[in-house]
Scaffold this motif. Structure first.
Motif, short mmCIF file in Angstrom:
data_model
loop_
_atom_site.label_atom_id
_atom_site.label_comp_id
_atom_site.label_asym_id
_atom_site.label_seq_id
_atom_site.Cartn_x
_atom_site.Cartn_y
_atom_site.Cartn_z
N VAL A 75 61.10 39.51 49.08
CA VAL A 75 62.12 40.38 49.69
C VAL A 75 63.48 40.15 49.02
O VAL A 75 64.17 41.11 48.65
N THR A 76 63.87 38.90 48.83
CA THR A 76 65.18 38.63 48.21
C THR A 76 65.18 39.00 46.73
O THR A 76 66.20 39.43 46.20
N PHE A 77 64.02 38.88 46.05
CA PHE A 77 63.92 39.30 44.65
C PHE A 77 64.29 40.78 44.51
O PHE A 77 64.90 41.18 43.53
N PHE A 82 60.40 36.90 60.09
CA PHE A 82 61.74 37.35 59.74
C PHE A 82 61.70 38.87 59.62
O PHE A 82 60.63 39.49 59.62
N TYR A 83 62.87 39.45 59.53
CA TYR A 83 63.03 40.90 59.43
C TYR A 83 63.84 41.22 58.19
O TYR A 83 64.56 40.37 57.66
N LYS A 92 67.94 41.63 52.23
CA LYS A 92 68.40 40.44 52.95
C LYS A 92 67.57 40.17 54.20
O LYS A 92 67.68 40.90 55.19
N PRO A 93 66.77 39.09 54.16
CA PRO A 93 66.03 38.70 55.36
C PRO A 93 66.99 38.23 56.46
O PRO A 93 68.04 37.66 56.18
N LEU A 120 57.67 47.16 46.08
CA LEU A 120 57.98 46.11 47.07
C LEU A 120 56.74 45.78 47.90
O LEU A 120 56.38 44.60 48.04
N LEU A 121 56.08 46.78 48.46
CA LEU A 121 54.93 46.52 49.33
C LEU A 121 53.76 45.92 48.57
O LEU A 121 53.05 45.05 49.09
N ILE A 122 53.55 46.33 47.35
CA ILE A 122 52.48 45.75 46.52
C ILE A 122 52.76 44.28 46.26
O ILE A 122 51.89 43.42 46.41
#
Length: 123
Positions: free
Chosen positions: A88-90, A107-108, A94-95, A22-24
């Motif tokens: 994020v949604t991929f 957004f968070y 949930k943003p 995710l972070l990459i």
């Protein structure tokens, strides 16, 4: 007076491989290191040349962390907030909390372990 910068943060997660991916993808970072932790368990370090996040897990890490105990959130800046939200949604997250105030739009989201992240764009 010395000048400092944040060198790394160590976060406990249930699945460091998933969190690293995710972070990459979200931040364009790279994996710097992975291996066994001196304290037991294992870690993956993702980030850039001078700073990174250590994603740690061990048998005692169960997730379901509560916001604010003691960490409120970790914030990142990105150059394209809309593209970041798609990443994020991929990942099935949930943003929320979209807002636009100084110093930028944001957004968070909560990750799979209940850790809150903020994503901000100054553009």
């Amino acid at each position: 007076m010395p000048i400092g910068r944040l060198e790394h943060t160590n976060i406990s997660v249930t699945d460091p491989d998933r969190s690293a991916a995710l972070l990459i993808d979200l931040l364009g970072w790279e994996e710097r290191w992975r291996g066994e932790s001196k304290m037991g368990g294992r870690s993956i370090h993702v980030g850039e040349k001078h700073d990174y996040i250590a994603l740690y897990t061990g048998d005692h890490v169960t997730g379901d962390f509560a916001k604010g105990n003691p960490l409120n959130h970790v914030a990142f800046t990105v150059d394209d907030l809309d593209a970041a939200e798609k990443v994020v949604t991929f990942y099935g997250l949930k943003p929320f909390g979209h807002d636009d105030y100084e110093p930028g739009r944001r957004f968070y989201f909560f990750d799979w372990d209940g850790i809150e992240f903020e994503v901000v764009s100054y553009e």
